[in-house]
Design an enzyme around this catalytic site. Sequence first.
Site, PDB file in Angstrom:
ATOM      1  N   GLU A 126       0.814  -1.217   0.000  1.00 22.81           N
ATOM      2  CA  GLU A 126       0.000   0.000   0.000  1.00 22.81           C
ATOM      3  C   GLU A 126       0.847   1.266   0.000  1.00 22.81           C
ATOM      4  O   GLU A 126       0.736   2.091   0.902  1.00 22.81           O
ATOM      5  CB  GLU A 126      -0.939   0.005   1.214  1.00 22.81           C
ATOM      6  CG  GLU A 126      -2.014  -1.062   1.161  1.00 22.81           C
ATOM      7  CD  GLU A 126      -3.156  -0.744   0.215  1.00 22.81           C
ATOM      8  OE1 GLU A 126      -3.056   0.254  -0.528  1.00 22.81           O
ATOM      9  OE2 GLU A 126      -4.133  -1.509   0.200  1.00 22.81           O
ATOM     10  N   GLU A 165      -3.653 -10.675   0.010  1.00 20.71           N
ATOM     11  CA  GLU A 165      -4.492 -10.648   1.216  1.00 20.71           C
ATOM     12  C   GLU A 165      -5.889 -11.076   0.788  1.00 20.71           C
ATOM     13  O   GLU A 165      -6.394 -10.623  -0.232  1.00 20.71           O
ATOM     14  CB  GLU A 165      -4.566  -9.237   1.828  1.00 20.71           C
ATOM     15  CG  GLU A 165      -3.234  -8.740   2.349  1.00 20.71           C
ATOM     16  CD  GLU A 165      -3.270  -7.307   2.878  1.00 20.71           C
ATOM     17  OE1 GLU A 165      -4.343  -6.816   3.263  1.00 20.71           O
ATOM     18  OE2 GLU A 165      -2.194  -6.686   2.890  1.00 20.71           O
TER      19      GLU A 165
HETATM   20  C1  IPT Z   1      -5.029  -3.933   3.821  1.00 25.08           C
HETATM   21  C2  IPT Z   1      -3.635  -3.742   4.338  1.00 25.08           C
HETATM   22  O1  IPT Z   1      -2.701  -4.077   3.367  1.00 25.08           O
HETATM   23  C3  IPT Z   1      -3.367  -4.560   5.566  1.00 25.08           C
HETATM   24  O2  IPT Z   1      -2.176  -4.109   6.139  1.00 25.08           O
HETATM   25  C4  IPT Z   1      -4.499  -4.454   6.540  1.00 25.08           C
HETATM   26  O3  IPT Z   1      -4.625  -3.143   6.954  1.00 25.08           O
HETATM   27  C5  IPT Z   1      -5.755  -4.853   5.851  1.00 25.08           C
HETATM   28  O4  IPT Z   1      -6.007  -4.019   4.780  1.00 25.08           O
HETATM   29  C6  IPT Z   1      -6.960  -4.749   6.746  1.00 25.08           C
HETATM   30  O5  IPT Z   1      -6.805  -5.392   7.942  1.00 25.08           O
HETATM   31  S1  IPT Z   1      -5.359  -2.519   2.839  1.00 25.08           S
HETATM   32  C7  IPT Z   1      -7.059  -2.293   2.651  1.00 25.08           C
HETATM   33  C8  IPT Z   1      -7.294  -0.973   1.976  1.00 25.08           C
HETATM   34  C9  IPT Z   1      -7.707  -3.338   1.839  1.00 25.08           C
END
Ligand code: IPT
Length: 955
Positions: free
Chosen positions: A421, A497
């Site tokens: 990010e 993720e």
């Molecule tokens: C995403 C982040 O990369 C991760 O660090 C964490 O914050 C996660 O979200 C949520 O728990 S970024 C998000 C804009 C999808």
Amino acid sequence: MAPEHEAGRGTAAAPAPLTSTDPGAGRRAPRADAPSDAPALSLDGTWRFHLADRPGHATPGFAEPGFDDGGWSRLEVPGHWQLQGHGSPAYTNVRYPFPLDPPFVPDENPTGEYRRRFDLPPGWPEGEAVLRFRGVDSAFTVWLNGTELGWSTGSRLTTEFDAGPLLRPHGNVLAVRVHQFSPASYLEDQDMWWLSGIFRDVTLIARPPGSVGDFFVHADYDHTTGGGTLRVETDVPATLSVPELGLSGVPAGQPCRIPSVHPWSAELPRLYHGTLSTAGERIPLRIGFRTVAVRDGLLTVNGRRILLRGVNRHEWNPGRGRAVTADDMLADVLMMKRHNVNAVRTSHYPPHPDFLDLCDEYGLYVLAECDLETHGFTVAGWRRNPSDDPRWRPAMLDRMCRTVERDKNHPSVVLWSLGNEAGTGGNLAAMAGWVHERDPGRPVHYEGDGDSRHVDVYSRMYATHAEVEAIGRYEEPPTADPSADAHRRGLPFLLCEYAHAMGNGPGGLLEYQRLFERYPRCQGGFVWEWIDHGIRRHTPDGREFFAYGGDFGEPLHDGNFVLDGLVFPDRTPSPGLTELKAVFAPVRLAVEGTRLTVTNLHDFTGTAHLRFRWSLETEGEPVAEGVLRAEDVPPQGSVAVELPVLPPVAGESWLTVRAELAGDTAWAAAGHEVAFTQHRVAARRTEPRRPAPLDRDDFDDSGTLVRLGGLRVRGPRLDVWRAPTDNDRTTNADAVESRWRALGLHRVTHRVIGQEWSDGGLVVRTRVAPAATDLGLFATYHWAGDGPALLLRVEVRPDGEWTAPLPRMGLRMAVPAGLGEVEWFGGGPGEAYADSCQAMRIGRYRRTVEEWQTPYPMPQENGNRRQVRWAELRGGDGGLRIEGAPVFDLTVRRWTSEDLDAARHPTDLVPGAVIWVNLDLAQHGLGTASCGPGVLPEYTLTAAPASWTVRFLPL
Ligand code: IPT
């Protein structure tokens, strides 16, 4: 840039770490982190410490050897000062906890001053030595014996300084000044607690003449020949020995071809032990031969497509923060292996280097991520994002270079990631370019550039199932810049993720896994995330709880968004991890008729290491068991095995087949279960109803049941509310919780329309609805006697146009507090929901009401047991048996859903005077809407006509 932005720059005598976007000064070149037999002295332990509230209040002369620190506090290194009584932790996700005013940070900037006195051990060699800091958050300056060595940034990266000429045998004084915030903080906006200090180890390492500066082990595997090539690059003359491979005294730099080696993979992490010898030291090597490549649009290891069953791992210990211990790291790796995880993304920074040693040894693929995130610039539409500002290029390249140089010799590292990010920009492109040049042997990952222009894998986060499927079919929408489309369409796909494991969840994991198995391009991903970052705290009366954002009075915080792991802060597995294990199982078992099909989903190994054990149970009581004879199923292959002839059974009976480890492995003992399946071999016998009259005294004048045999009860009556889960909650206006609350589902009222007594029993007609809406639910309760039992059939019919799903379709009743022991036959042992029930198995279980609860650190709906055939609640006050016709969902608690909804920590929940029992037809699924898609249509509980039956028998 406007002059006023620059005005503060360099004013007064602000030290360089606070004014410069440079990464540091006076540091040694980065190099591989490796053990060595060169003398080393750990400087961990108790240091003297003082916290100034701002740099301007720092202690003059504190770095002088003669400074009197006698009045200072003591602080453990490694550690964070906020967790040792100085200042307090603060949690923000995306937002910076300071003004977006790059590169400046506020004057209110806690500054820690550390001092440590040490003597050199006897026999310490004269000459060169380095001082190594493996992690200091965020910017620090180092003095040895009064002389400044330099300064550095990059909190989760190693910094080394030359210390040799300043050392003396006795009375050395090391002084370190650490600023909580610095320009570098703009590059470190990861979603985690802001915690400062020297949080990883500090070591003095002798560098005898001829010691290696850096070395790079290249150990490739050629899957077409089974051979390996080993070449170790060094910057000083050195020789290499690997006795197992017959290599001895081979000059470094010379490629050695080994005709036949065992390759390294996460499934079979074969390491060869060797030694790199130089004039100054000997370095033990652990060599894993493997080749990573993107070939024909697929990510391959040793020539084969791999499937990443991964998790995102932050470093966490509930008492020590990111100063994790060796035990924490080993616990993580063992738990991952035991739950069928084969990959880790080191979100969002390089972990302690020892963690990677464990990944090499136990077998986990690592997506090694650079310490970089500038997410908070989204609030300004990415304006002034460091990623596209040339002033930050040296710092960003420095981070990337230190990541790669430190960890390049780990076979487990299969991908490099530029960071998380951080938007887009020239600096990221430069980082990718540098990595490609330095290490062509590993593909580069970065999710933040949607067009994937500079990377070798197409990565997304939280894409829906439908989007993943489209990508799997190469039918994704084109890139923003059309010229990037052909490149991206040729890349393998992973989810860096997905399946946000916040609170109760994730739901929908299985559906992702099936897509990864169906579409070769979809090579799996990394669930967000491994562990809840809760901080251990105690109530004034000594009860433990885990704190989250806001619990430290932070003016700006993101609440419990920091609790989104598969394991609780103390590493107790959550139900989400149990589900993950079942979904990630690398062998799939299925019983059909008289045969068991074993599908091997491993990429490299057969199934010879597994033993298949079967057991037969009737109503959860063991009847017979045995071991199946199964041939070795090749990777990605499938075989059908004939099942034994089972003995005759009377009553509902289930065959369970478990794949377990046949022998001990490094990560689990023989008998450890890897996968299971269940198959019903005989159905339940239903007994004919024995009509009996109802006792009017068992009901009050509104037709509510108040007595069951000798038990005082209240209800059951229709109940649709659940304490919203984090995945119901979300900040999104479409969140089901907002819709539920807008409708008033948390405050429904009941109106009895009428009741009719007859020979057949009692019928109570009601309308259940919240205030201020014409929507409602007609609920009709049909009561009848059945021998000594009471039979209840509930019929529900929605009134009006319902547009929101229901949280639950269920009943709630109160039973005496003494009935605290529950035994049931049905789904268990843990909780399960419609879209998270792969770990559930039908059996007979026992739990107390206390054990029934899943202690999510943020209280919310939990504990639902599905497909319960019958349950018995017993205790001092008697007993009650509840039977489904055929099944129901069951929850028991000492508090109501409303109490659970109101609680902020589990310690807020106080047992009441009764036990609340939910007897449900269904619940809405879980989904992952706290960050990602909501509940899939097939698991959505729509308001529709429904009916279910339960039978109550006092015991
Ligand atoms: C995403 C982040 O990369 C991760 O660090 C964490 O914050 C996660 O979200 C949520 O728990 S970024 C998000 C804009 C999808």
